[in-house]
Every structure is written in C-alpha cells, then in structure tokens.
Design a protein around this motif. Structure first.
Motif, PDB file in Angstrom:
ATOM      1  N   LEU A  13       0.776  -1.182  -0.019  1.00  0.00           N
ATOM      2  CA  LEU A  13      -0.031   0.129  -0.014  1.00  0.00           C
ATOM      3  C   LEU A  13       0.898   1.087  -0.107  1.00  0.00           C
ATOM      4  N   SER A  14       1.854   1.355   0.806  1.00  0.00           N
ATOM      5  CA  SER A  14       2.870   2.299   0.849  1.00  0.00           C
ATOM      6  C   SER A  14       3.588   2.892  -0.349  1.00  0.00           C
ATOM      7  N   ILE A  15       3.757   1.587  -1.079  1.00  0.00           N
ATOM      8  CA  ILE A  15       4.588   1.787  -2.443  1.00  0.00           C
ATOM      9  C   ILE A  15       3.556   2.295  -3.584  1.00  0.00           C
ATOM     10  N   SER A  16       2.617   1.421  -3.613  1.00  0.00           N
ATOM     11  CA  SER A  16       1.630   2.045  -4.776  1.00  0.00           C
ATOM     12  C   SER A  16       0.491   3.184  -4.480  1.00  0.00           C
ATOM     13  N   ALA A  17      -0.016   2.710  -3.434  1.00  0.00           N
ATOM     14  CA  ALA A  17      -1.218   3.972  -2.929  1.00  0.00           C
ATOM     15  C   ALA A  17      -1.945   4.195  -4.013  1.00  0.00           C
ATOM     16  N   VAL A  18      -2.503   3.343  -4.955  1.00  0.00           N
ATOM     17  CA  VAL A  18      -3.055   3.500  -6.148  1.00  0.00           C
ATOM     18  C   VAL A  18      -4.434   2.700  -6.102  1.00  0.00           C
ATOM     19  N   SER A  19      -5.561   3.344  -6.218  1.00  0.00           N
ATOM     20  CA  SER A  19      -7.055   2.639  -6.316  1.00  0.00           C
ATOM     21  C   SER A  19      -7.940   3.381  -6.809  1.00  0.00           C
ATOM     22  N   ALA A  20      -9.121   2.819  -7.026  1.00  0.00           N
ATOM     23  CA  ALA A  20     -10.091   3.447  -7.734  1.00  0.00           C
ATOM     24  C   ALA A  20     -10.549   4.607  -6.482  1.00  0.00           C
ATOM     25  N   PHE A 185       9.556   6.458  -1.294  1.00  0.00           N
ATOM     26  CA  PHE A 185      10.162   6.730   0.020  1.00  0.00           C
ATOM     27  C   PHE A 185       9.314   7.566   0.902  1.00  0.00           C
ATOM     28  N   MET A 186       8.542   8.388   0.331  1.00  0.00           N
ATOM     29  CA  MET A 186       7.613   9.289   1.102  1.00  0.00           C
ATOM     30  C   MET A 186       6.578   8.430   1.801  1.00  0.00           C
ATOM     31  N   ASN A 187       5.977   7.662   0.909  1.00  0.00           N
ATOM     32  CA  ASN A 187       4.800   6.846   1.161  1.00  0.00           C
ATOM     33  C   ASN A 187       5.296   5.776   2.086  1.00  0.00           C
ATOM     34  N   ALA A 188       6.542   5.080   1.895  1.00  0.00           N
ATOM     35  CA  ALA A 188       6.862   4.152   2.945  1.00  0.00           C
ATOM     36  C   ALA A 188       7.056   4.979   4.351  1.00  0.00           C
ATOM     37  N   GLN A 189       7.559   6.045   4.492  1.00  0.00           N
ATOM     38  CA  GLN A 189       7.721   6.952   5.618  1.00  0.00           C
ATOM     39  C   GLN A 189       6.220   7.163   6.392  1.00  0.00           C
TER      40      GLN A 189
END
Length: 437
Positions: A13-20, A185-189
């Motif tokens: 989720l942290s890396i992709s963070a993409v969904s509808a 990196f930001m999304n993982a943090q």
C-alpha cells in the motif's frame, strides 16, 4: 533495534497507494467526526524541532549556502538531554491546547523518528538514540492530547528529490533526481507514521510551493498519497500548507501567518473553504529555535490573537521552537501558562463556538454558541460599544466572568449599544455574554 518489519500488504500500500478511491474522495463518518472535533479544538501547539536547532538559526539554515554533508555532521552531536515528552504535553494541556503538531521531517531531510527508510534519523544518526516521536506519541495518548504530524514534501538532501525553487546550494547532484523513487520513499515513511505511532489526528504537509504549479513532479501524485493516508487511518485529517484553496482529498484548510481572510504576510490570499480552518503563527519571529530571536509577543497579544482567530471560525496553531537540549524556551512556557490561566475562565467563550454573523468591529469580535453571543472587547478604552444586533433579539447581557448585568439600549437601526463602564486597562479581553431570544 529497528522496529518490526512492515507487513507485505502494508508496504505494498505504501509503495503503490493507487486505487479507484482516488477518483472521488468521500470522507468516512469517522473522518467527519474528526473534522468536528478539530473544529471545536480552538488551540493547538506547533513544534518545529530538528538538528537545525543546534545552529540556532532556524529551520531554513541549510538553505543558506550550507553543504548538506557538512550540515549532517551536526547529527553526531545532537543529544537533547533535556527533552521530556510528558512535561511538554503537560505544559500544552495546561495552556488549553487540544492537539500538538510535531515536525517529523522538515526540508533538511532529517527524520525525528526511528524510520527504517533512511539512516538519517534521530535513532541511527545521533548519540541520543531515542525515538522522539515514540515518546511524544506515548505522552499524548496518556494525557489525551491529539497528535498531528508535519511532513515535508520537499527535501534539500536527497538526490532523488527533483530540484525545485530552494536548496540549490546544498551540494546535491540534481542529475540524480528520480521522482518515482522519492515518491516511494515518502509513502513508505508515511506508512510507518500511520501504522507504528498510534492514532494520528492529522498529516500536515508542507513544501508543495517549491515547484511551480504547472511544473510539479508528477503533480506530486497527491490523490494517491491522500488515499493511502485515509486507508491507513480513515479519521486522520489531511492539510496541506500549499497556500492554495484546498485540493480534493484534503480535510482542513491552513493559513500561514494570517487569519482567514487576511493576507498581511502574502501567503494567505486563497479563498476560504467550508472545511475546518487553522491559522499557524509564531510566538516570536521564527519557527525553529533562533538564538537571536528573543522578541516574543506578550501574553495579552497572543490571547487576543487566539480570540480573533476563533472569531474567524478557525483554530490557532501556535508555534514553539524547542532549544537544542530539548527544553522549551522559558519565554514560551511563560506565555503558555498565561494563556492557560485565561482559558481556565474564558475557554468556553471560544470553544466550541462558531464565528458570529458579523465582521470584526472597532471594539473587537464575537463568537457564538447556541443562544449565547460572546462579545469580546479587545479595546479596553471602550466604555460604550455598538453591536450589530437588533436589541429586541437580546434577552439579557452580563459580564461573563462575574455575572454582573450590563445595560443595553437601542443603538442604530439594527444595532445595540452596550454600556460597558470602565474596563481594566490590562485586560487582554473583556467578555460580555448576550443571551439571545
């Protein structure tokens, strides 16, 4: 030791963070409840603190022709032995604050928590070796203080951050810019912050302004990032100090150095939205600790600012820059104590309240709750004031602190004249409560 490794699902989720979900943002019931709690808070404390405090020249020191590798050496000497999270939160709570917003990572790229995404952090890079954010989170939960987290979108040290308007002389190799890597990196943090540190009231972004509106890297991919945050903690509010009208997915609107509708600092000309509002201001002239900046506003002026902010329907996020040793400056503590004394009596006149339906007057401002209209007289020289309310709509008028009756008569066509008498010259705010019919 490092924290437990993030689960495969959470990291994905942290890396992709993409969904509808990013297509149209619909806040959850939990989020709407959190918005109302935020709206009713009145006062929060902003903390700007990092290794930049060691230089005593505020949080933008690295941007003033300083090499990032030389600057980073300060971390090896950062040992804030005076830091005590419980004492911090106790002081904030006594001041009447309902939340604290802590700078987890400012533009210098140094992380003030035990992040596994970079060794440039408070645990791995300093002899102090303690997780500041962990201790602050624990203290907030013990003392029922909501925790908000500031997070910088820009970074003056990482080579993968695309070069913007600032940080041109820090020695980074801008040819190594790689937005996908930096975004990952930001999304993982952010995933760490929202999974390892308890309930987070808000993520407070800053730095969007580092790129022109039409030249932001991949448009920052904010919808996906916002969706990630809302999935990890649906009640977590999102604010972005971009100095624009709110973007889709944001839950609060921020104004820097000005009250909503004012623009003396040139950063707050945006329209006012229907979202909960917040104004962030400093006690002195600096956000981070600045050794030469001892010019603090006096307590009365800060109280008046708090009142005026509430009368705009906004919270006041009042900043403190802790010293390098981790202690809060005594000047800031003194003012917090004075605000707290005032709040002990007058807190109910500013929260939970809403803005009155008339603008600021020469004598001051007004807030309202239910059938009560609180008249905040900020000009102690007034002995009579005209309030833009028809006198026939008023049932009674009393001095809020004492209950003493206040005489009122018809003023103009749609105004009421209140006979205040002599107001103490040292009063930061003289409050009259009108009970409306």
């Amino acid at each position: 030791m490092k924290k437990t490794i993030l689960s495969v699902l959470t990291l994905a989720l942290s890396i992709s963070a993409v969904s509808a979900e990013t297509a149209v943002y619909t806040p959850t019931e939990a989020n709407l409840k959190a918005r109302q709690e935020f709206r009713d808070s009145g006062l929060g404390i902003f903390i700007h603190w990092g290794i930049y405090s060691m230089f005593g020249q505020n949080e933008w020191y690295l941007n003033r022709g300083v090499n990032a590798q030389e600057y980073a050496k300060a971390a090896s000497g950062f040992y804030p032995a005076g830091f005590n999270a419980d004492q911090w939160v106790e002081a904030f709570k006594k001041a009447g604050a309902r939340y604290v917003c802590f700078t987890t990572r400012h533009h210098d790229g140094f992380s003030m928590w035990n992040t596994s995404q970079s060794g440039y952090n408070i645990v791995d890079a300093t002899p102090f070796g303690r997780d500041i954010l962990r201790e602050l989170s624990d203290a907030c939960q013990k003392q029922d203080m909501r925790l908000h987290l500031y997070y910088s979108h820009l970074d003056w040290t990482r080579p993968d951050y695309p070069q913007g308007r600032t940080g041109h002389e820090t020695g980074r190799d801008s040819t190594l810019a790689n937005w996908p890597t930096y975004y990952k990196f930001m999304n993982a943090q952010l995933t760490e912050l929202l999974t390892d540190y308890g309930p987070i009231g808000a993520i407070w972004f800053d730095g969007w302004w580092d790129h022109d509106a039409d030249a932001t890297p991949s448009d920052w991919q904010l919808p996906e990032q916002y969706a990630l945050i809302h999935r990890l903690q649906p009640s977590c509010l999102i604010g972005n100090n971009h100095h624009q009208t709110p973007f889709p997915g944001e839950d609060i609107q921020i104004f820097e150095r000005d009250l909503p509708g004012e623009n003396t600092a040139g950063l707050s000309g945006q329209d006012i939205s229907a979202l909960p509002l917040e104004t962030c201001l400093t006690m002195n002239h600096s956000w981070g600790y600045t050794v030469k900046d001892t010019d603090y506003l006096d307590s009365n002026e800060l109280i008046r600012t708090l009142v005026r902010t509430s009368a705009k329907g906004a919270n006041l996020l009042l900043n403190i820059g802790p010293q390098p040793d981790g202690r809060l400056p005594q000047a800031a503590l003194d003012r917090l104590a004075d605000i707290g004394t005032w709040m002990d009596t007058y807190g109910p006149t500013i929260r939970p309240t809403t803005a009155a339906d008339f603008a600021e007057q020469p004598w001051g401002v007004a807030t309202q709750r239910g059938d009560s209209l609180f008249i905040h007289i900020l000009n102690p020289e007034a002995t009579e004031i005209d309030v833009p309310v028809n006198h026939k709509k008023i049932r009674s008028a009393r001095v809020y602190a004492t209950g003493e009756k206040v005489k009122f008569t018809r003023g103009g066509k749609e105004t009421t004249r209140l006979v205040t008498g002599k107001i103490p010259a040292d009063a930061p705010d003289y409050v009259i409560q009108l009970i409306m019919k």
